[in-house]
Enzyme design. Structure first.
Site, short mmCIF file in Angstrom:
data_model
loop_
_atom_site.label_atom_id
_atom_site.label_comp_id
_atom_site.label_asym_id
_atom_site.label_seq_id
_atom_site.Cartn_x
_atom_site.Cartn_y
_atom_site.Cartn_z
N LEU A 12 -11.97 -0.33 9.30
CA LEU A 12 -12.49 -1.50 10.00
C LEU A 12 -12.36 -1.34 11.52
O LEU A 12 -13.26 -1.74 12.26
CB LEU A 12 -11.74 -2.76 9.55
CG LEU A 12 -12.16 -4.05 10.27
CD1 LEU A 12 -13.64 -4.37 9.98
CD2 LEU A 12 -11.28 -5.22 9.86
N ASP A 36 1.66 1.90 18.37
CA ASP A 36 2.28 1.62 17.08
C ASP A 36 2.68 0.14 17.09
O ASP A 36 3.49 -0.28 17.94
CB ASP A 36 3.52 2.52 16.92
CG ASP A 36 4.23 2.30 15.59
OD1 ASP A 36 4.09 1.21 14.99
OD2 ASP A 36 4.95 3.22 15.17
N ALA A 60 -2.71 -1.55 9.73
CA ALA A 60 -2.11 -1.98 8.46
C ALA A 60 -1.65 -0.80 7.64
O ALA A 60 -2.18 0.31 7.78
CB ALA A 60 -3.12 -2.80 7.65
N THR A 62 -2.13 0.35 4.20
CA THR A 62 -3.14 -0.06 3.23
C THR A 62 -3.08 0.71 1.91
O THR A 62 -3.97 0.51 1.07
CB THR A 62 -4.56 0.09 3.84
OG1 THR A 62 -4.71 1.44 4.30
CG2 THR A 62 -4.78 -0.87 4.98
N THR A 101 -6.27 -9.93 2.96
CA THR A 101 -6.86 -9.35 1.74
C THR A 101 -6.97 -10.33 0.58
O THR A 101 -6.19 -11.29 0.48
CB THR A 101 -5.97 -8.15 1.31
OG1 THR A 101 -6.38 -7.69 0.04
CG2 THR A 101 -4.50 -8.55 1.22
N ASP A 102 -7.89 -10.03 -0.32
CA ASP A 102 -8.01 -10.76 -1.59
C ASP A 102 -6.79 -10.52 -2.48
O ASP A 102 -6.55 -11.28 -3.42
CB ASP A 102 -9.28 -10.32 -2.33
CG ASP A 102 -9.39 -8.82 -2.51
OD1 ASP A 102 -8.87 -8.07 -1.66
OD2 ASP A 102 -10.00 -8.38 -3.51
N TYR A 125 2.00 -4.70 -1.70
CA TYR A 125 1.01 -4.76 -0.63
C TYR A 125 0.55 -6.22 -0.40
O TYR A 125 0.54 -6.69 0.73
CB TYR A 125 -0.19 -3.88 -1.00
CG TYR A 125 -1.41 -4.05 -0.14
CD1 TYR A 125 -1.47 -3.53 1.15
CD2 TYR A 125 -2.53 -4.74 -0.61
CE1 TYR A 125 -2.60 -3.69 1.94
CE2 TYR A 125 -3.66 -4.90 0.17
CZ TYR A 125 -3.70 -4.38 1.44
OH TYR A 125 -4.82 -4.54 2.22
N LYS A 129 1.04 -8.54 2.99
CA LYS A 129 -0.08 -9.11 3.74
C LYS A 129 0.07 -10.63 3.84
O LYS A 129 -0.21 -11.22 4.88
CB LYS A 129 -1.41 -8.75 3.08
CG LYS A 129 -1.75 -7.27 3.08
CD LYS A 129 -1.92 -6.66 4.46
CE LYS A 129 -3.08 -7.22 5.24
NZ LYS A 129 -3.27 -6.52 6.53
N TRP A 150 -12.47 -5.42 -0.96
CA TRP A 150 -13.22 -4.25 -1.43
C TRP A 150 -14.10 -3.66 -0.31
O TRP A 150 -15.30 -3.56 -0.43
CB TRP A 150 -14.10 -4.62 -2.61
CG TRP A 150 -13.39 -4.95 -3.88
CD1 TRP A 150 -12.09 -5.33 -4.04
CD2 TRP A 150 -13.97 -4.97 -5.20
NE1 TRP A 150 -11.82 -5.57 -5.36
CE2 TRP A 150 -12.96 -5.37 -6.09
CE3 TRP A 150 -15.24 -4.72 -5.70
CZ2 TRP A 150 -13.18 -5.49 -7.46
CZ3 TRP A 150 -15.47 -4.84 -7.06
CH2 TRP A 150 -14.45 -5.22 -7.93
N1 LIG Z 1 -10.09 -1.36 2.75
C1 LIG Z 1 -10.14 -2.44 1.97
O1 LIG Z 1 -10.73 -2.41 0.87
C2 LIG Z 1 -9.53 -3.73 2.41
C3 LIG Z 1 -9.68 -4.86 1.58
C4 LIG Z 1 -9.11 -6.05 1.98
C5 LIG Z 1 -8.42 -6.14 3.18
N2 LIG Z 1 -8.28 -5.05 3.95
C6 LIG Z 1 -7.54 -5.19 5.20
O2 LIG Z 1 -8.39 -4.82 6.27
C7 LIG Z 1 -7.62 -4.29 7.34
C8 LIG Z 1 -8.20 -2.97 7.77
O3 LIG Z 1 -8.12 -2.08 6.67
P1 LIG Z 1 -8.82 -0.67 6.65
O4 LIG Z 1 -9.48 -0.51 5.35
O5 LIG Z 1 -9.55 -0.47 7.92
O6 LIG Z 1 -7.51 0.26 6.61
P2 LIG Z 1 -7.29 1.72 7.18
O7 LIG Z 1 -8.55 2.48 7.21
O8 LIG Z 1 -6.12 2.25 6.43
O9 LIG Z 1 -6.88 1.43 8.68
C9 LIG Z 1 -5.63 0.95 9.04
C10 LIG Z 1 -5.25 1.64 10.32
O10 LIG Z 1 -3.98 1.17 10.74
C11 LIG Z 1 -3.27 2.28 11.21
N3 LIG Z 1 -1.84 2.01 11.20
C12 LIG Z 1 -0.96 2.15 10.20
N4 LIG Z 1 0.28 1.86 10.62
C13 LIG Z 1 0.17 1.52 11.93
C14 LIG Z 1 1.09 1.14 12.92
N5 LIG Z 1 2.41 1.04 12.65
N6 LIG Z 1 0.64 0.88 14.17
C15 LIG Z 1 -0.66 1.01 14.46
N7 LIG Z 1 -1.59 1.38 13.57
C16 LIG Z 1 -1.18 1.62 12.30
C17 LIG Z 1 -3.66 3.41 10.32
O11 LIG Z 1 -3.37 4.64 10.95
P3 LIG Z 1 -2.99 5.94 10.06
O12 LIG Z 1 -4.18 6.18 9.20
O13 LIG Z 1 -2.74 6.98 11.10
O14 LIG Z 1 -1.78 5.53 9.29
C18 LIG Z 1 -5.15 3.17 10.15
O15 LIG Z 1 -5.90 3.82 11.15
C19 LIG Z 1 -6.19 -4.20 6.83
O16 LIG Z 1 -5.48 -5.29 7.32
C20 LIG Z 1 -6.33 -4.29 5.33
O17 LIG Z 1 -5.18 -4.86 4.77
C21 LIG Z 1 -8.81 -3.84 3.62
#
Ligand SMILES: NC(=O)c1ccc[n+]([C@@H]2O[C@H](COP(=O)([O-])OP(=O)(O)OC[C@H]3O[C@@H](n4cnc5c(N)ncnc54)[C@H](OP(=O)(O)O)[C@@H]3O)[C@@H](O)[C@H]2O)c1
Length: 285
Positions: A12, A36, A60, A62, A101-102, A125, A129, A150
């Site tokens: 995202l 961080d 996050a 994740t 998240t859902d 998880y 959240k 999702w």
């Molecule tokens: N993907 C889904 O299906 C989904 C569904 C519902 C809600 N969400 C929510 O949407 C949001 C974005 O998710 P996403 O899918 O974009 O996840 P993502 O691709 O895993 O991105 C999360 C980012 O946060 C970084 N991160 C982890 N620990 C950190 C820290 N301590 N300080 C700074 N950055 C940090 C990660 O870096 P590294 O990769 O280097 O660890 C990664 O780049 C999250 O809040 C997630 O809970 C996602």
């Protein structure tokens, strides 16, 4: 507005940077190597230097299955990191967005979840959240909590890519038919969040691809739209045996009068497949 985005290297986060730039905001996107969120002094410094009007927290932990074994780490990022970001936002008199998240729901409702429905997470998880939502709102009264579900998009591993890869490798996929949710294209969500931060409707917002489907229907739709021949076999979540429990039904909808409604999830699939083709065209011979 000046917009600071944490976790800007993620699925995202990268689309969030692009969408905010497109809306002509002044954007500072910081990935984990540059900020961080669990480092309080670093967050305070970044905020005091940039003086944002809005902080969008896309950082996050994740990995839903790994969180079961390492709930402490999930809490450190998803709850304590969220608190640190929101406290810095409050200090700077800025708005803050926490993406949630859902998986805060248990999936027992059997109908799309509304913002007022009671959260009851099944997994570590989901618990982390939900705590992060509370900590964000407690620190900064100008907090938007955006629950999505999702998600798929160009900047990270996702269900659509996984299905297409499996089709190419095996010509067959096995997916669950008893898990229902609202697939969400990250580009659509990022555009929705940009609209949200321009207003003052603080509190919880459900923002996911409009409609709902099972993982099985989702996979079929991907293959139909991509014109890929693949046999889609169905199974159930208990046979699949993931480490973390997931809600069986976690479609999201909004009860807000002026809700920001994202395009239907099938349009999200179409938009993402078009983006994949455009990127493949750019990197071709
Ligand atoms: N993907 C889904 O299906 C989904 C569904 C519902 C809600 N969400 C929510 O949407 C949001 C974005 O998710 P996403 O899918 O974009 O996840 P993502 O691709 O895993 O991105 C999360 C980012 O946060 C970084 N991160 C982890 N620990 C950190 C820290 N301590 N300080 C700074 N950055 C940090 C990660 O870096 P590294 O990769 O280097 O660890 C990664 O780049 C999250 O809040 C997630 O809970 C996602």
């Amino acid at each position: 507005m000046k917009v600071l985005i944490t976790g800007a290297g993620g699925l995202l986060g990268r689309d969030m940077v692009l969408a905010a730039q497109l809306a002509r905001h002044e954007v500072n996107g910081l990935d984990r190597t540059h900020l961080d969120v669990t480092d309080e002094a670093a967050v305070e410094l970044a905020v005091s230097r940039f003086r944002p009007d809005v902080l969008i927290n896309c950082a996050a932990f994740t990995d839903v299955d790994r969180a079961e074994e390492d709930e402490e780490r999930a809490m450190a990022v998803n709850d304590e990191g969220a608190r640190i970001v929101a406290a810095a936002a409050k200090q700077a008199e800025a708005k803050v967005v926490y993406v949630s998240t859902d998986y805060v729901f248990d999936g027992e409702k059997g109908a799309p979840y509304l913002e007022s429905d009671e959260a009851a997470p099944l997994s570590a998880y989901g618990r982390s959240k939900l705590k992060g939502e509370g900590s964000t709102a407690a620190e900064d009264p100008r907090a938007f909590i955006v629950r999505t579900s999702w998600m798929f998009g160009h900047n990270g591993p996702n269900f659509v890519d996984e299905m297409l890869q499996l089709a190419e490798d095996h010509g067959e996929v096995v997916v669950t038919r008893d898990q229902v949710g609202s697939p969400t294209y990250s580009g659509h969500l990022a555009a929705g969040i940009v609209r949200l931060i321009e207003g003052e409707s603080y509190g919880i917002h459900h923002m996911a691809g409009d409609g709902a489907c099972s993982r099985y229907d989702f996979a079929r739709e991907v293959f139909d739209q991509a014109r890929v021949e693949c046999s889609v076999l169905s199974t159930t979540a208990d046979v699949f045996g993931a480490r973390a429990p997931r809600p069986a039904f976690s479609a999201l909808t909004s009860q807000r009068r002026h809700a920001i409604v994202l395009p239907p999830w099938r349009d999200g699939v179409a938009a993402y497949l078009a983006e994949r083709r455009a990127v493949a065209g750019q990197s071709g011979p």
